[in-house]
Write an enzyme that holds these catalytic residues in place. Structure first.
Site, PDB file in Angstrom:
ATOM      1  N   GLY A   1      -7.159   2.876  -8.340  1.00 34.40           N
ATOM      2  CA  GLY A   1      -6.664   3.464  -7.089  1.00 34.40           C
ATOM      3  C   GLY A   1      -7.155   4.894  -6.881  1.00 34.40           C
ATOM      4  NE  ARG A   2      -5.918   7.633 -12.538  1.00 38.07           N
ATOM      5  CZ  ARG A   2      -5.242   6.570 -12.949  1.00 38.07           C
ATOM      6  NH1 ARG A   2      -4.457   5.923 -12.115  1.00 38.07           N
ATOM      7  NH2 ARG A   2      -5.326   6.148 -14.193  1.00 38.07           N
TER       8      ARG A   2
ATOM      9  CD  GLU B   1      -1.569   7.402 -10.749  1.00 38.57           C
ATOM     10  OE1 GLU B   1      -2.580   6.879 -10.270  1.00 38.57           O
ATOM     11  OE2 GLU B   1      -0.462   7.370 -10.169  1.00 38.57           O
TER      12      GLU B   1
ATOM     13  CE  LYS C   1      -6.856  -2.048  -8.253  1.00 35.98           C
ATOM     14  NZ  LYS C   1      -7.153  -1.295  -9.460  1.00 35.98           N
TER      15      LYS C   1
ATOM     16  CG  HIS D   1      -3.230  37.563   0.472  1.00 39.92           C
ATOM     17  ND1 HIS D   1      -3.154  38.941   0.565  1.00 39.92           N
ATOM     18  CD2 HIS D   1      -4.524  37.243   0.675  1.00 39.92           C
ATOM     19  CE1 HIS D   1      -4.354  39.417   0.847  1.00 39.92           C
ATOM     20  NE2 HIS D   1      -5.199  38.419   0.918  1.00 39.92           N
TER      21      HIS D   1
ATOM     22  CD  GLU E   1       6.455   4.427  -2.576  1.00 42.20           C
ATOM     23  OE1 GLU E   1       5.911   3.319  -2.835  1.00 42.20           O
ATOM     24  OE2 GLU E   1       6.898   5.196  -3.464  1.00 42.20           O
TER      25      GLU E   1
ATOM     26  CE  LYS F   1       4.572   2.114  -8.702  1.00 37.33           C
ATOM     27  NZ  LYS F   1       3.332   1.368  -8.851  1.00 37.33           N
TER      28      LYS F   1
HETATM   29  O1  F6P Z   1       2.159   4.244  -8.367  1.00 38.67           O
HETATM   30  C1  F6P Z   1       0.899   4.645  -8.700  1.00 38.67           C
HETATM   31  C2  F6P Z   1      -0.140   3.851  -7.981  1.00 38.67           C
HETATM   32  O2  F6P Z   1      -0.291   2.612  -8.580  1.00 38.67           O
HETATM   33  C3  F6P Z   1      -1.456   4.604  -7.940  1.00 38.67           C
HETATM   34  O3  F6P Z   1      -2.196   4.453  -9.090  1.00 38.67           O
HETATM   35  C4  F6P Z   1      -2.074   4.043  -6.732  1.00 38.67           C
HETATM   36  O4  F6P Z   1      -3.133   4.842  -6.265  1.00 38.67           O
HETATM   37  C5  F6P Z   1      -0.894   4.014  -5.797  1.00 38.67           C
HETATM   38  O5  F6P Z   1       0.184   3.632  -6.618  1.00 38.67           O
HETATM   39  C6  F6P Z   1      -1.009   3.089  -4.616  1.00 38.67           C
HETATM   40  O6  F6P Z   1      -1.206   1.772  -5.014  1.00 38.67           O
HETATM   41  P1  F6P Z   1      -1.691   0.683  -3.977  1.00 38.67           P
HETATM   42  O7  F6P Z   1      -3.033   1.073  -3.486  1.00 38.67           O
HETATM   43  O8  F6P Z   1      -1.711  -0.601  -4.743  1.00 38.67           O
HETATM   44  O9  F6P Z   1      -0.688   0.637  -2.845  1.00 38.67           O
END
Ligand code: F6P
Length: 555
Positions: A283-284, A369, A221, A400, A227, A520
């Site tokens: 995002g979620r 979240e 987003k 199990h 990452e 972060k």
């Molecule tokens: O760190 C949390 C977050 O902001 C989530 O809410 C989001 O889904 C994820 O990181 C990834 O964010 P982006 O889509 O901006 O890379």
């Protein structure tokens, strides 16, 4: 009641909140005292029709909530609590684009992503539905080209591998949807998902892929998440190296899903190959936006639209059904009953459908979240527990593994069982065995087995206590016809709205996530300090300093 909340807080709030001092809350507290020790055996004996009465058949989902520690009176009081939180108005506020994500000043309109053409939803006076459908059309045209082999890679070969690079909401929804809808997917295409910044994730996902046949979808987003940007840069290098160092290969092998066109261009992806979404999509809550491109590539544009229809059906139900006949409201309020009155900390979500194996993992972000917060919308602190912990595994595997604790442990864990009448892979008697198991589990949890029953089986006295099942352990059972794109849409929307119901009652903002920021920022500071040649003085606490020194010595 409520006393387990705020363990983590340094300062207890001095006054009770409007929620815990409200008449419906107080009535529920009294009612809790009256029924906390009543056994489900008794409730079923008192009301033989309970198993049919406490059910709701709506939008193709049959919810049996009769095996909950609740009576008709409980349900009435819970609905009163929802009413006193103005739930109906809050639902309308969300659907009509009010800026209910207060701390970020944003509308919350994932429901607009699945609103059919011709309807209108305004954000700052602009109807967003035409834009939503323009992006869906662009995604559909792209997917048709890739799926038909018309879209060629740099060397002229067709694309056979799709790799989604993203994390959090830009990964969990796509992975879960792919796994859930695998049965409907194009088996000529291979799908991989890279999320972790641990290089192993990248290495293992690409180890057997041919770069000339591989398309990377960079899903972010913000297009700033460390990452994802690290993995995307590694992917770009992997691709260019694999294609003889030719940078001009990138446009044919990289597309972006983002709200940030500037950063996409900076990364080197042609913004013509960018699929857009908007800041009013969290995002979620984004798996049915452009973030779902991998899902659409897998199941095709028609399947994707069916999934959107399923979401929309549940949205309509949530918006229009009376509160006491509303699936997300009933389930959301029952979880508040357990969380805030019984003091339950977790809910297990247990799908008896292998295709839903990633559903609990997806729900972890959606629920935690969203509602893992102790600050109220007005900046105060809650004096009640929030943010139920959701977890789970598909049945029968969980049986199990951890079900022992649910049956005979010291904690009360409400369970959501999800099962289907028909298997997508009807082989032999697997489905009957599967369904017998889910029904047996909820029966055993609710009714257990008494000492007399155990003794009557001829069990030796010393062994009797070990073999007793106390029962009185609550569960919901959702029984639906069969997994499909439409069904997945309904299930995801159901839990999205459960989360919303909880947040309205708890008076928290379910749509921000400030709690992930500190880590972060600290990680960014630590990265340069890990270099053994770094001359910078370590200025952390003694534990972090020692760990950094230790790591430096290992490099
Ligand atoms: O760190 C949390 C977050 O902001 C989530 O809410 C989001 O889904 C994820 O990181 C990834 O964010 P982006 O889509 O901006 O890379």
């Amino acid at each position: 009641m409520g006393k387990r909340a705020n363990r983590m807080h340094e300062k207890e709030p001095s006054m009770t909140s409007p929620l815990t001092s409200s008449p419906p809350w107080k009535s529920l507290a009294q009612h809790y005292d009256a029924i906390k020790n009543v056994h489900l055996r008794e409730m079923f004996a008192d009301d033989p029709a309970r198993g049919e009465a406490m059910t709701l058949d709506a939008v193709g989902l049959y919810l049996d909530y009769s095996k909950n520690r609740a009576t008709a009176e409980t349900m009435g009081l819970l609905v009163d609590l929802a009413k006193s939180a103005n739930l109906s108005d809050r639902i309308e506020a969300m659907f009509t684009g009010e800026k209910i994500n207060l701390t970020e000043g944003r509308s919350v309109l994932h429901t607009a992503l699945r609103t059919p053409k011709g309807k209108s939803v305004l954000v700052d006076g602009v109807d967003v539905i035409p834009e939503v459908h323009a992006v869906l059309d662009k995604m559909s045209a792209f997917c048709d080209r890739v799926r038909s082999g018309q879209w060629k890679g740099h060397t002229g070969k067709r694309i056979r591998n799709i790799v989604n690079v993203g994390i959090g909401g830009s990964d969990l929804g796509p992975v879960m949807a792919y796994e859930s809808l695998r049965h409907f997917s194009d088996r000529q295409l291979t799908f991989r998902f890279i999320s972790n910044v641990d290089a192993t994730d990248f290495a293992e996902a690409t180890v057997d892929l041919d770069p000339s046949e591989t398309l990377f979808i960079v899903a972010s987003k913000t297009f700033t998440t460390i990452e994802t940007m690290t993995n995307a840069a590694t992917a770009r290098q992997w691709l260019v190296d694999g294609l003889g160092g030719d940078q001009t290969a990138i446009p044919k092998h990289f597309v972006a899903l983002s709200t940030n066109a500037e950063k996409v261009a900076e990364f080197g992806i042609d913004t013509d190959n960018m699929f857009e979404f908007w800041d009013w999509v969290g995002g979620r809550y984004s798996m049915e936006s452009a973030i779902g491109l991998s899902t659409m590539l897998a199941i095709g544009p028609q399947g994707f639209r069916e999934m959107l229809d399923g979401f929309h059906e549940m949205d309509q139900h949530f918006r229009n059904a009376p509160l006491d006949q509303n699936l997300p409201v009933l389930m959301g309020m029952l979880s508040i009953w357990y969380s805030n009155f019984f003091g339950c900390e977790t809910t297990a979500v247990l799908p008896y459908e292998q295709y839903l194996k990633r559903f609990p993992a997806y729900l972890q972000q959606l629920t935690m979240e969203s509602n893992g917060k102790y600050v109220t919308t007005d900046g105060g602190q809650v004096d009640y527990a929030t943010g139920m912990i959701y977890w789970g595994e598909p049945g029968t595997n969980g049986q199990h593994s951890f079900y022992q604790l649910i049956h005979q442990g010291t904690r009360l864990i409400p369970c959501d069982f999800i099962a289907f009448g028909k298997s997508l892979n009807p082989i032999g008697d697997h489905q009957d065995i599967l369904i017998a198991n889910v029904l047996a589990q909820s029966e055993a949890l609710a009714f257990g087995k008494t000492a007399d029953e155990v003794k009557a089986e001829g069990t030796q006295d010393w062994l009797v206590p070990h073999r007793v099942f106390q029962g009185n352990r609550p569960s919901n059972t959702i029984l639906a016809d069969q997994m499909s794109p439409t069904m997945l849409g309904k299930l995801v929307a159901l839990y999205e709205h459960i989360v919303f119901v909880q947040s309205v009652v708890w008076n928290i903002d379910a749509f921000d996530q400030w709690g992930v920021e500190l880590g972060k920022v600290l990680a960014k500071n630590i990265i340069p300090e890990l270099d053994p040649k770094s001359a910078s003085e370590l200025d952390h606490d003694s534990s972090t300093n020692a760990l950094i020194r230790r790591y430096r010595s290992m490099r």
